[in-house]
Design a protein around this motif. Sequence first.
Motif, PDB file in Angstrom:
ATOM      1  N   LEU A   1       1.916   2.054  -3.459  1.00  0.00           N
ATOM      2  CA  LEU A   1       0.824   2.582  -4.275  1.00  0.00           C
ATOM      3  C   LEU A   1       0.568   4.054  -3.966  1.00  0.00           C
ATOM      4  O   LEU A   1       0.357   4.868  -4.887  1.00  0.00           O
ATOM      5  N   TRP A   2       0.601   4.429  -2.696  1.00  0.00           N
ATOM      6  CA  TRP A   2       0.392   5.833  -2.333  1.00  0.00           C
ATOM      7  C   TRP A   2       1.536   6.701  -2.848  1.00  0.00           C
ATOM      8  O   TRP A   2       1.311   7.819  -3.324  1.00  0.00           O
ATOM      9  N   ASP A   3       2.741   6.187  -2.775  1.00  0.00           N
ATOM     10  CA  ASP A   3       3.879   6.945  -3.318  1.00  0.00           C
ATOM     11  C   ASP A   3       3.716   7.155  -4.817  1.00  0.00           C
ATOM     12  O   ASP A   3       3.963   8.252  -5.342  1.00  0.00           O
ATOM     13  N   GLN A   4       3.262   6.117  -5.520  1.00  0.00           N
ATOM     14  CA  GLN A   4       3.059   6.244  -6.960  1.00  0.00           C
ATOM     15  C   GLN A   4       1.936   7.223  -7.285  1.00  0.00           C
ATOM     16  O   GLN A   4       2.009   7.946  -8.289  1.00  0.00           O
ATOM     17  N   LEU A   5       0.931   7.257  -6.426  1.00  0.00           N
ATOM     18  CA  LEU A   5      -0.164   8.217  -6.623  1.00  0.00           C
ATOM     19  C   LEU A   5       0.352   9.649  -6.545  1.00  0.00           C
ATOM     20  O   LEU A   5       0.016  10.494  -7.392  1.00  0.00           O
ATOM     21  N   PHE A   6       1.179   9.943  -5.564  1.00  0.00           N
ATOM     22  CA  PHE A   6       1.744  11.287  -5.440  1.00  0.00           C
ATOM     23  C   PHE A   6       2.673  11.613  -6.606  1.00  0.00           C
ATOM     24  O   PHE A   6       2.703  12.739  -7.089  1.00  0.00           O
TER      25      PHE A   6
ATOM     26  N   PRO B   1      -2.138   7.738   4.596  1.00  0.00           N
ATOM     27  CA  PRO B   1      -1.705   6.991   5.789  1.00  0.00           C
ATOM     28  C   PRO B   1      -0.186   6.913   5.927  1.00  0.00           C
ATOM     29  O   PRO B   1       0.315   6.423   6.933  1.00  0.00           O
ATOM     30  N   TYR B   2       0.528   7.404   4.917  1.00  0.00           N
ATOM     31  CA  TYR B   2       1.989   7.380   4.928  1.00  0.00           C
ATOM     32  C   TYR B   2       2.523   8.778   4.661  1.00  0.00           C
ATOM     33  O   TYR B   2       1.807   9.657   4.175  1.00  0.00           O
ATOM     34  N   ASP B   3       3.780   8.975   4.990  1.00  0.00           N
ATOM     35  CA  ASP B   3       4.405  10.270   4.728  1.00  0.00           C
ATOM     36  C   ASP B   3       4.492  10.519   3.228  1.00  0.00           C
ATOM     37  O   ASP B   3       4.828   9.624   2.454  1.00  0.00           O
ATOM     38  N   LYS B   4       4.195  11.733   2.850  1.00  0.00           N
ATOM     39  CA  LYS B   4       4.239  12.097   1.438  1.00  0.00           C
ATOM     40  C   LYS B   4       5.695  12.150   0.972  1.00  0.00           C
ATOM     41  O   LYS B   4       6.534  12.783   1.618  1.00  0.00           O
ATOM     42  N   PRO B   5       6.030  11.481  -0.125  1.00  0.00           N
ATOM     43  CA  PRO B   5       7.423  11.509  -0.606  1.00  0.00           C
ATOM     44  C   PRO B   5       7.802  12.898  -1.093  1.00  0.00           C
ATOM     45  O   PRO B   5       6.957  13.666  -1.562  1.00  0.00           O
ATOM     46  N   LEU B   6       9.054  13.219  -0.962  1.00  0.00           N
ATOM     47  CA  LEU B   6       9.552  14.517  -1.401  1.00  0.00           C
ATOM     48  C   LEU B   6      10.096  14.409  -2.817  1.00  0.00           C
ATOM     49  O   LEU B   6      10.822  13.474  -3.158  1.00  0.00           O
ATOM     50  N   LYS B   7       9.730  15.360  -3.634  1.00  0.00           N
ATOM     51  CA  LYS B   7      10.165  15.367  -5.032  1.00  0.00           C
ATOM     52  C   LYS B   7      11.678  15.478  -5.136  1.00  0.00           C
ATOM     53  O   LYS B   7      12.310  14.855  -5.991  1.00  0.00           O
TER      54      LYS B   7
ATOM     55  N   LYS C   1       0.830  -1.217   0.000  1.00  0.00           N
ATOM     56  CA  LYS C   1       0.000   0.000   0.000  1.00  0.00           C
ATOM     57  C   LYS C   1       0.854   1.254   0.000  1.00  0.00           C
ATOM     58  O   LYS C   1       0.520   2.261  -0.630  1.00  0.00           O
ATOM     59  N   HIS C   2       1.953   1.198   0.717  1.00  0.00           N
ATOM     60  CA  HIS C   2       2.850   2.363   0.774  1.00  0.00           C
ATOM     61  C   HIS C   2       3.366   2.702  -0.621  1.00  0.00           C
ATOM     62  O   HIS C   2       3.420   3.873  -1.017  1.00  0.00           O
TER      63      HIS C   2
END
Length: 210
Positions: A67-72, A84-90, A64-65
């Motif tokens: 998938l959320w990273d890929q969404l961002f 539910p997870y920390d947003k990745p930094l560009k 899931k982590h």
Amino acid sequence: MEFDLEYNGERPHLIIPEYGRHIQKLVDNCVALEDVDERNKMAKAIVDVMGNLQPHLRDVPDFKHKLWDQLFIMSDFKLEVDSPYDKPLKEELQAKPEPLAYPKAASKYRFYGNNIQIMIDVALTWEEDEVREALYFAIANHMKKCYLNWNKDTVEDKVIFKHLKELSHDKIDLTESDEKLSEVKDLMRKRKPSAKNRQSDSRKKSYKYK
């Protein structure tokens, strides 16, 4: 009659092509939503659809982590939702990795390979006892085998002991030892063919004489 055709070359670039253009459009629509609750709801729905499109990733840790990273990433980091997870930094994803040092051969004896030097370094960290002494001779036997694979001839033990002493910076000295290394015939002994290989060879012979 005129048709309004849309060519791929004129369409926006897909950030993650594996999910297709429809998922990318859903992400773009999610970013454009002004209502926070609707945006959160749609983001979760998109993640569920992405998971169904990538079933092989379900066995990957933190499925899931990812998938959320890929969404961002697909939103170009513009999506603002309660993840539910920390947003990745560009900046972290676009940062260039540190250059890897090019592996250097262990001295001039390249036919021994770099692993021999690692084995020697590890052996020198062991406590002085019979086990470490046995390891020295195991390394020497492996060096002899490497030498024979490269030279396809024969080699005297004293040559191997000399090379081992040099590679260990005079810390491993077996030149005065009375113990001999393994015989050439034992080191270069070919492995017996497996049952599968023997069966294959027998078939080849039978075809040959038909």
